[in-house]
Structures are given as structure tokens and as C-alpha cells.
Design a protein around this motif. Structure first.
Motif, mmCIF file in Angstrom:
data_model
loop_
_atom_site.group_PDB
_atom_site.id
_atom_site.type_symbol
_atom_site.label_atom_id
_atom_site.label_comp_id
_atom_site.label_asym_id
_atom_site.label_seq_id
_atom_site.Cartn_x
_atom_site.Cartn_y
_atom_site.Cartn_z
ATOM 1 N N THR A 18 -28.970 -19.450 8.125
ATOM 2 C CA THR A 18 -28.195 -19.356 8.979
ATOM 3 C C THR A 18 -28.135 -17.874 9.583
ATOM 4 N N GLU A 346 -29.968 -23.196 11.089
ATOM 5 C CA GLU A 346 -28.827 -23.927 11.744
ATOM 6 C C GLU A 346 -28.291 -24.507 11.588
ATOM 7 N N LYS A 362 -29.045 -24.444 20.229
ATOM 8 C CA LYS A 362 -27.962 -24.199 19.050
ATOM 9 C C LYS A 362 -27.169 -22.988 19.914
#
Length: 390
Positions: A18, A346, A362
Motif C-alpha cells: 500500500t 493498493e 486508485k
């Protein structure tokens, strides 16, 4: 539950999947702040800046510095966000903007104060990390303004005419967490009192035990407004309220009243919000099971799943009830199967009801490095905290 497995998973996801998607590529070394509107592969789709997410990324980088490792690059990254908001985030009346150009020119200012709440938590975490007392004072001042806005609604321009007055759970819910973050980083003597005041308001006016429901919007006295907007539920907000209350129970030494309230909210929202056909959390529901206004009511957004992963895990850690372990596993497995992008890292933000991605971005004005990294950080931190404080 295999708690150590989950702790290691969340820590690894945060630091190896992430965070690398966002950092350091999102640092804007030319104008300051962060470039966060990104496509699946991390390429920019827009260079505008959402003030909410500027504050949220300051919080994330500062929190990692405060709780995980004192990495200079995290502290410097947080400083870049603080400097940008100090220079461009505030209007002449002291209120914050919502949407800025890359170089900080204001585009939009909204009629609520969530930009300020995210600045409070970002500034407070940065003040603790950096020792910058001035930014700490600014965080406390902004918190005071948030209290004024919440208690004196006339200070902000109204959106509606006043013909059908209403209030939303979003204000007391987000202010509970704002006060918790401020208290836990640099402290403020107002926090404990106001946290309980806002929790009491949520329980009194929004939690409807007779119909096992948590309302998104009610009349000023807590009555259900029997119109489309008044009946519309947002499970994600109720789930956030649940874990903020459960976390307060933990902070207060396992306060049983708050554990009971938080788990009731979680139970009611799970029963109404979980899609038994395809899995995942519906975005909107109607309290009386009627059609809702929004056409995307049955889509699956990323952030309610982050909040449910936290809430179910925290409920299990506080109660030991196996149903919350099963709930956590069910939402964890669904989310990391459907939202996680195994190619570029992510999460996708928006899924159709059947779990297929509706689009690949995203980052946008609302999605950025907050709900997902906060979930992964908090779950990892929380499991370790409970292991040390049994």
C-alpha cells in the motif's frame, strides 16, 4: 483467530504494497503537498489537490513516524503537506478549502468542516513527530473551531432551507475520532468530555434498538424523517462509528457500556449492510427496505470494507466472541480478493455489486492514502497492543 498471522499480514501489506504505491512518488517537490489522483498503475490522471486527503496523508506519514520507525523521509514528507496547507489551505475567514489546483489556487469550498477535522489529526500527529509546538497549537485551535461549527450550525452557510431540519451522524462520528487522535498525540483537555458527549448523541439520536438500525440522518430530536433522504442508510458511517466507540471502550479500560453500544451498532449494520448474495457491504440501504435515490446503492466502495475489517477485529479482541472472528475473516477475505490489485498494489475503489471493478483509478478527490493504510496500520498496531496489555 490466528492473530499473529493477521498482524504480520497487515504490516507487510502496509509497508510492501500500500505505502509504496503512494510514497514517495506522490510528493510534489515543485509546489509542495501531494499529487494523489492516480490511475491503476500510479500514473497521474489529474494534478489537482483535495484538501481532505492532504491532511490525511500528513496524518499517515506522521503516524508511521510516531509508531513504527523514525524515518526521516516520512517526517519530511509530512512537513511538505503541512507547509502546503499552511500556505494554501485556508481562506481569509479562517475556514479551509476543499479543492485546490496543483499550485494551491482555490477551486471549491464546501459548507461543512471535514477539511478542518482532517487537518486537526494531521497537524497533531505531525506536531508530535516533529516537536513543532506551533503546529500543535494550530491543531488545537482548529479543533476548537470544529466544536464551534458543530454546536452553532448557523456559523456555516446552510445547504437547505430549514423546511425539514435534519442532522447527520457524520458530524459526531468524525469528531469522536478527531478528538481521539488529538488526545492520543499531543493532548487537549477538552477531548474526553466531548468524546463522550458525541457518543451519547449517537446512541440517543441515531441508534434505533427497536428496529435494529443506525440512522444516517434524523430530525433534530432524533426522529426518523420518512422521506427518501431521511430513510437512506450509509452502512460505512455506522461501521466507523462502531469502531470509534469500541476503541474508546479500549481506551477507558474495556468500558462495558461502550463495548455493548459498539457491538450493537456493528451487529445492526452487518445484518442490514452485508450483501448475502455476492458478498461485500452495500453502499446505501433504506431503513424500511424501500428503493433509495442513488443509482449506485448496490455498489461496493472500498472504505466501508476497511472500516468493517477494523470494527470486527476490535469487537473480537474486546469480547472474545467467535462471531466477530468469523465476521472479520469474511470481510477480510472478500476485500483482499476483490479490491486488492495484485499487479500494481493498493486497492480499487469501486466495484459493481458482483465484485468486478467499475473503474481502475486508485486516487481522486475522495480516495487516497487513508482508509486502507489506516486499516492496515491500526489492525497491526491493535493486535500487538492487545498482546502486550492482556
Amino acid at each position: 483467530m490466528e492473530l499473529r498471522k493477521y498482524s504480520e499480514f497487515y504490516r507487510k501489506q502496509l509497508l510492501e504494497d500500500t505505502l509504496p504505491y503512494w510514497f514517495p512518488r506522490s510528493l510534489d517537490h515543485e509546489y509542495g503537498g501531494y499529487l494523489l489522483m492516480r490511475d491503476r498503475d500510479g500514473s497521474l490522471i489529474d494534478d489537482d489537490k483535495a484538501v481532505w486527503i492532504q491532511g490525511r496523508f500528513i496524518w499517515l506519514l506522521s503516524t508511521l513516524y510516531n509508531t513504527l520507525e523514525k524515518r526521516d523521509e516520512w517526517l519530511e514528507g509530512a512537513r511538505m503537506g503541512v507547509d502546503f496547507l499552511e500556505k494554501h489551505g485556508f481562506d481569509g475567514d479562517g475556514r479551509m478549502f476543499f479543492h485546490l489546483t496543483r499550485d494551491g489556487r482555490p477551486i471549491r469550498k464546501r459548507r461543512y468542516f471535514f477539511s478542518e477535522t482532517f487537518a486537526v489529526i494531521g497537524y497533531a500527529a505531525y506536531a508530535r513527530a516533529s516537536g513543532n509546538a506551533g503546529i500543535g497549537d494550530k491543531a488545537r485551535d482548529l479543533f476548537g473551531k470544529c466544536i464551534e461549527y458543530a454546536e452553532q450550525p448557523g456559523l456555516l452557510a446552510p445547504k437547505f432551507t430549514g423546511e425539514r431540519p435534519a442532522k447527520g451522524i457524520g458530524v459526531p462520528m468524525i469528531l469522536v475520532n478527531t478528538a481521539q487522535q488529538l488526545r492520543d498525540t499531543i493532548g487537549d483537555p477538552r477531548c474526553d468530555t466531548y468524546i463522550m458527549k458525541w457518543i451519547d448523541e449517537i446512541e440517543r439520536d441515531f441508534v434505533k434498538d427497536d428496529i435494529r438500525c443506525v440512522m444516517e440522518q434524523v430530525g433534530p430530536d432524533g426522529h426518523i424523517i420518512d422521506h427518501i433522504d431521511g430513510r437512506t442508510l450509509l452502512p460505512g458511517h455506522a461501521i466507523e462509528a462502531a469502531w470509534f466507540i469500541l476503541n474508546e471502550a479500549r481506551h477507558q479500560g474495556n468500558n462495558q457500556r461502550l463495548i455493548n453500544l459498539g457491538t450493537r451498532i456493528l451487529d445492526y449494520t452487518w445484518d442490514r449492510g452485508w450483501d448475502q448474495g455476492y458478498g461485500g457491504v452495500y453502499y446505501f440501504r433504506d431503513v424500511y427496505h424501500k428503493p433509495v435515490q442513488e443509482y449506485y446503492h448496490d455498489m461496493k466502495f472500498w472504505w466501508p470494507h476497511n472500516e468493517l475489517i477494523i470494527a470486527a477485529l476490535l469487537a473480537y479482541l474486546l469480547t472474545g466472541d467467535g462471531k466477530y472472528a468469523r465476521m472479520h475473516k469474511q470481510v477480510h477475505d472478500y476485500a483482499y480478493t476483490h479490491f486488492h490489485d495484485k499487479t500494481h498494489g493498493e486497492w480499487f475503489g469501486y466495484l459493481h455489486r458482483d465484485g468486478t471493478p467499475a473503474q481502475m483509478a486508485k486516487g481522486n478527490l475522495f480516495k487516497g492514502p487513508f482508509h486502507l493504510p489506516r486499516q492496515e496500520w491500526f489492525c497491526w498496531w491493535m493486535i500487538d497492543w492487545f498482546a502486550k496489555n492482556k
